[in-house]
Design a protein around this motif. Structure first.
Motif, PDB file in Angstrom:
ATOM      1  N   ARG A   1      -2.039  -4.407   9.316  1.00 26.68           N
ATOM      2  CA  ARG A   1      -1.297  -3.379   8.579  1.00 26.68           C
ATOM      3  C   ARG A   1       0.132  -3.386   9.112  1.00 26.68           C
ATOM      4  O   ARG A   1       0.363  -3.097  10.286  1.00 26.68           O
ATOM      5  CB  ARG A   1      -1.930  -2.002   8.760  1.00 26.68           C
ATOM      6  CG  ARG A   1      -3.376  -1.877   8.257  1.00 26.68           C
ATOM      7  CD  ARG A   1      -3.456  -1.944   6.742  1.00 26.68           C
ATOM      8  NE  ARG A   1      -4.825  -1.814   6.256  1.00 26.68           N
ATOM      9  CZ  ARG A   1      -5.279  -0.761   5.590  1.00 26.68           C
ATOM     10  NH1 ARG A   1      -4.475   0.257   5.351  1.00 26.68           N
ATOM     11  NH2 ARG A   1      -6.531  -0.728   5.163  1.00 26.68           N
TER      12      ARG A   1
ATOM     13  N   LEU B   1       0.824  -1.207   0.000  1.00 27.77           N
ATOM     14  CA  LEU B   1       0.000   0.000   0.000  1.00 27.77           C
ATOM     15  C   LEU B   1       0.858   1.257   0.000  1.00 27.77           C
ATOM     16  O   LEU B   1       1.961   1.275   0.554  1.00 27.77           O
ATOM     17  CB  LEU B   1      -0.901   0.015   1.242  1.00 27.77           C
ATOM     18  CG  LEU B   1      -1.829  -1.180   1.461  1.00 27.77           C
ATOM     19  CD1 LEU B   1      -2.550  -1.031   2.795  1.00 27.77           C
ATOM     20  CD2 LEU B   1      -2.819  -1.325   0.310  1.00 27.77           C
TER      21      LEU B   1
ATOM     22  N   GLY C   1      -2.423   4.339   1.826  1.00 26.89           N
ATOM     23  CA  GLY C   1      -3.672   3.626   2.058  1.00 26.89           C
ATOM     24  C   GLY C   1      -4.263   2.940   0.849  1.00 26.89           C
ATOM     25  O   GLY C   1      -5.245   2.218   0.959  1.00 26.89           O
ATOM     26  N   LYS C   2      -3.677   3.164  -0.352  1.00 33.22           N
ATOM     27  CA  LYS C   2      -4.177   2.547  -1.576  1.00 33.22           C
ATOM     28  C   LYS C   2      -3.135   1.577  -2.133  1.00 33.22           C
ATOM     29  O   LYS C   2      -1.964   1.660  -1.779  1.00 33.22           O
ATOM     30  CB  LYS C   2      -4.490   3.633  -2.626  1.00 33.22           C
ATOM     31  CG  LYS C   2      -5.590   4.598  -2.220  1.00 33.22           C
ATOM     32  CD  LYS C   2      -5.827   5.622  -3.320  1.00 33.22           C
ATOM     33  CE  LYS C   2      -6.935   6.596  -2.937  1.00 33.22           C
ATOM     34  NZ  LYS C   2      -7.159   7.605  -4.018  1.00 33.22           N
TER      35      LYS C   2
ATOM     36  N   ASP D   1      -8.027   0.113  -7.648  1.00 34.09           N
ATOM     37  CA  ASP D   1      -7.964   0.854  -6.385  1.00 34.09           C
ATOM     38  C   ASP D   1      -9.156   0.439  -5.523  1.00 34.09           C
ATOM     39  O   ASP D   1     -10.306   0.771  -5.829  1.00 34.09           O
ATOM     40  CB  ASP D   1      -8.010   2.364  -6.644  1.00 34.09           C
ATOM     41  CG  ASP D   1      -6.679   2.900  -7.151  1.00 34.09           C
ATOM     42  OD1 ASP D   1      -5.637   2.334  -6.766  1.00 34.09           O
ATOM     43  OD2 ASP D   1      -6.680   3.859  -7.931  1.00 34.09           O
ATOM     44  N   ALA D   2      -8.880  -0.307  -4.470  1.00 36.44           N
ATOM     45  CA  ALA D   2      -9.922  -0.776  -3.556  1.00 36.44           C
ATOM     46  C   ALA D   2      -9.263  -1.109  -2.235  1.00 36.44           C
ATOM     47  O   ALA D   2      -8.032  -1.159  -2.130  1.00 36.44           O
ATOM     48  CB  ALA D   2     -10.642  -1.997  -4.136  1.00 36.44           C
ATOM     49  N   THR D   3     -10.061  -1.334  -1.219  1.00 30.01           N
ATOM     50  CA  THR D   3      -9.502  -1.689   0.084  1.00 30.01           C
ATOM     51  C   THR D   3      -8.961  -3.119   0.025  1.00 30.01           C
ATOM     52  O   THR D   3      -9.405  -3.925  -0.817  1.00 30.01           O
ATOM     53  CB  THR D   3     -10.566  -1.595   1.185  1.00 30.01           C
ATOM     54  OG1 THR D   3     -11.556  -2.616   0.959  1.00 30.01           O
ATOM     55  CG2 THR D   3     -11.220  -0.221   1.204  1.00 30.01           C
TER      56      THR D   3
ATOM     57  N   ALA E   1      -0.518  -4.645   3.674  1.00 34.36           N
ATOM     58  CA  ALA E   1      -1.728  -5.239   4.251  1.00 34.36           C
ATOM     59  C   ALA E   1      -1.582  -6.754   4.208  1.00 34.36           C
ATOM     60  O   ALA E   1      -1.276  -7.329   3.159  1.00 34.36           O
ATOM     61  CB  ALA E   1      -2.956  -4.802   3.470  1.00 34.36           C
TER      62      ALA E   1
ATOM     63  N   GLU F   1      -9.635  -5.540   1.958  1.00 36.63           N
ATOM     64  CA  GLU F   1     -10.746  -6.459   2.171  1.00 36.63           C
ATOM     65  C   GLU F   1     -11.533  -6.675   0.871  1.00 36.63           C
ATOM     66  O   GLU F   1     -11.891  -7.823   0.535  1.00 36.63           O
ATOM     67  CB  GLU F   1     -11.688  -5.925   3.259  1.00 36.63           C
ATOM     68  CG  GLU F   1     -11.066  -5.871   4.658  1.00 36.63           C
ATOM     69  CD  GLU F   1     -10.316  -4.573   4.925  1.00 36.63           C
ATOM     70  OE1 GLU F   1     -10.045  -4.302   6.103  1.00 36.63           O
ATOM     71  OE2 GLU F   1     -10.004  -3.835   3.955  1.00 36.63           O
ATOM     72  N   GLU F   2     -11.793  -5.589   0.145  1.00 35.65           N
ATOM     73  CA  GLU F   2     -12.546  -5.715  -1.109  1.00 35.65           C
ATOM     74  C   GLU F   2     -11.776  -6.533  -2.141  1.00 35.65           C
ATOM     75  O   GLU F   2     -12.351  -7.370  -2.866  1.00 35.65           O
ATOM     76  CB  GLU F   2     -12.858  -4.324  -1.664  1.00 35.65           C
ATOM     77  CG  GLU F   2     -13.876  -3.547  -0.834  1.00 35.65           C
ATOM     78  CD  GLU F   2     -13.978  -2.091  -1.264  1.00 35.65           C
ATOM     79  OE1 GLU F   2     -15.039  -1.485  -1.006  1.00 35.65           O
ATOM     80  OE2 GLU F   2     -12.997  -1.556  -1.847  1.00 35.65           O
TER      81      GLU F   2
END
Length: 393
Positions: free
Chosen positions: A327, A297, A300-301, A375-377, A313, A379-380
């Motif tokens: 994290r 990451l 955060g992305k 671009d997603a979390t 992550a 978890e996604e």
């Protein structure tokens, strides 16, 4: 300490990939010190592989002291194709050679270059040469662990090292540095060859261990490296090399040196088959009871590359469900290397882009790879992977 040699603004991977995909096995012959017969072995090994019916290229990257042209009697300057590609010199059926000396009108001219120039020249020796389809590319590097072998490690991700030594302790101390170098740059070692291991008297046939014997094999055993074999000290090889007649000399099948060399070539071929690496099946990862997914990451992305992430992550999956998300802040001691993800116990790495070298390291360590992620979390992304919406098979 490793240094990044890639020239700014140049996508070396894009330049070299079209060439390297046509070369099945890439081998770098190196040694910790000079005088161990490394170039002679590189030339003889290339000859042996070619005699076995393989298409072989021999690349001499010793920019300051090239010896391959002398050993093989290559006096000519190389030709250029209409497409402005360098044409390797064919010196026997199935064997072509390129050397720095073949570009120099004055063979006694000194090459005084710093690291970046050397790196650029080596990149051209690979990318601007019309190698075509090869079974083996044998690269003869200068002794030590300097710019030239480092450039090969960076330019050819799947290159494998063949380390040459002699039995005496001073050479063995340097071979241990070569092994450490290979580990540092994530280069697999195909094996160790012990040269000048015993001298067979031409008069009485008795073998004399003038430089001791067995040290290379003991070092290989201690470092868990394959031992490819021993070669005797042979005055005939020395004379043939001085006269540029190595190819002719290797026609003598009854010679002890040639017998040992061809046995080493056979072991090398088998060893390379054992070392073949294939991508990890993503369906096999999905089918596991539990596995770990890592995602680099940046802010955060998902990071553009592994090397510039500021966080990792770690998503723990069990029974096809996300159980925990961590994290992890990596050490700030330089670019993040693939080994960091391997050491974290990752079963899968998901990223936007990835260099071929990184993919090779992951596949070697049985880690799966998914690229071109959106671009997603984390978890996604992992949920999409579990459902088969990312990564295919």
């Amino acid at each position: 300490m490793k240094q990044e040699k890639q020239m700014p603004g140049i996508d070396e991977e894009a330049i070299l990939k079209p060439v390297l995909t046509h070369i099945k096995h890439k081998l770098m012959v190196l040694s910790g010190k000079g005088g161990v017969g490394k170039s002679t072995i590189a030339a003889c090994l290339a000859i042996a592989l070619a005699k076995k019916g393989n298409k072989v290229g021999l690349l001499d990257i010793d920019l300051h002291g090239p010896s391959i042209p002398h050993l093989l009697n290559i006096p000519d300057i190389l030709d250029i194709s209409p497409e402005q590609k360098v044409l390797p010199k064919e010196i026997m059926p199935n064997l072509e050679v390129v050397s720095m000396e073949c570009f120099m009108a004055d063979k006694d001219q000194a090459v005084i270059w710093r690291g970046p120039l050397k790196h650029a020249a080596i990149r051209q020796f690979i990318g601007d040469v019309q190698w075509g389809d090869l079974d083996y590319l044998v690269v003869d590097s200068p002794p030590g662990t300097g710019d030239e072998p480092l450039s090969i490690a960076q330019l050819i991700p799947e290159a494998k090292a063949i380390i040459v030594t002699t039995p005496q302790e001073v050479a063995l101390a340097d071979i241990r540095k070569s092994i450490t170098f290979c580990h540092e740059v994530d280069m697999d070692i195909a094996g160790i060859i012990e040269n000048m291991s015993g001298f067979i008297c031409p008069h009485c046939g008795k073998e004399v261990d003038i430089f001791k014997t067995g040290g290379g094999e003991r070092t290989a055993l201690a470092f868990h490296v394959e031992f490819l074999g021993k070669l005797p000290f042979d005055l005939g090889v020395v004379e043939a090399g001085d006269e540029g007649k190595l190819i002719k000399y290797m026609e003598r099948e009854d010679n002890p040196y040639n017998k040992a060399l061809f046995e080493i070539a056979d072991r090398l071929i088998q060893r390379l088959k054992e070392m073949e690496i294939k991508p990890v099946s993503l369906d096999e990862i999905r089918a596991k009871n539990s596995y770990k997914v890592t995602i680099p990451l940046k802010d955060g992305k998902p990071a553009p590359f592994l090397t510039n992430c500021d966080q990792i992550a770690m998503v723990h999956v069990k029974d096809s469900q996300i159980k925990k998300v961590e994290r992890i802040s990596p050490s700030q001691q330089g670019p993040i290397r693939p080994k960091v993800f391997v050491d974290l116990g990752a079963d899968l790495v998901m990223a936007k882009e990835m260099k071929e070298k990184a993919k090779y390291v992951f596949y070697k360590n049985k880690v799966g790879v998914v690229l071109d992620i959106p671009d997603a979390t984390p978890e996604e992304l992992v949920e999409k992977f579990i459902k088969g919406e990312l990564g295919g098979k």
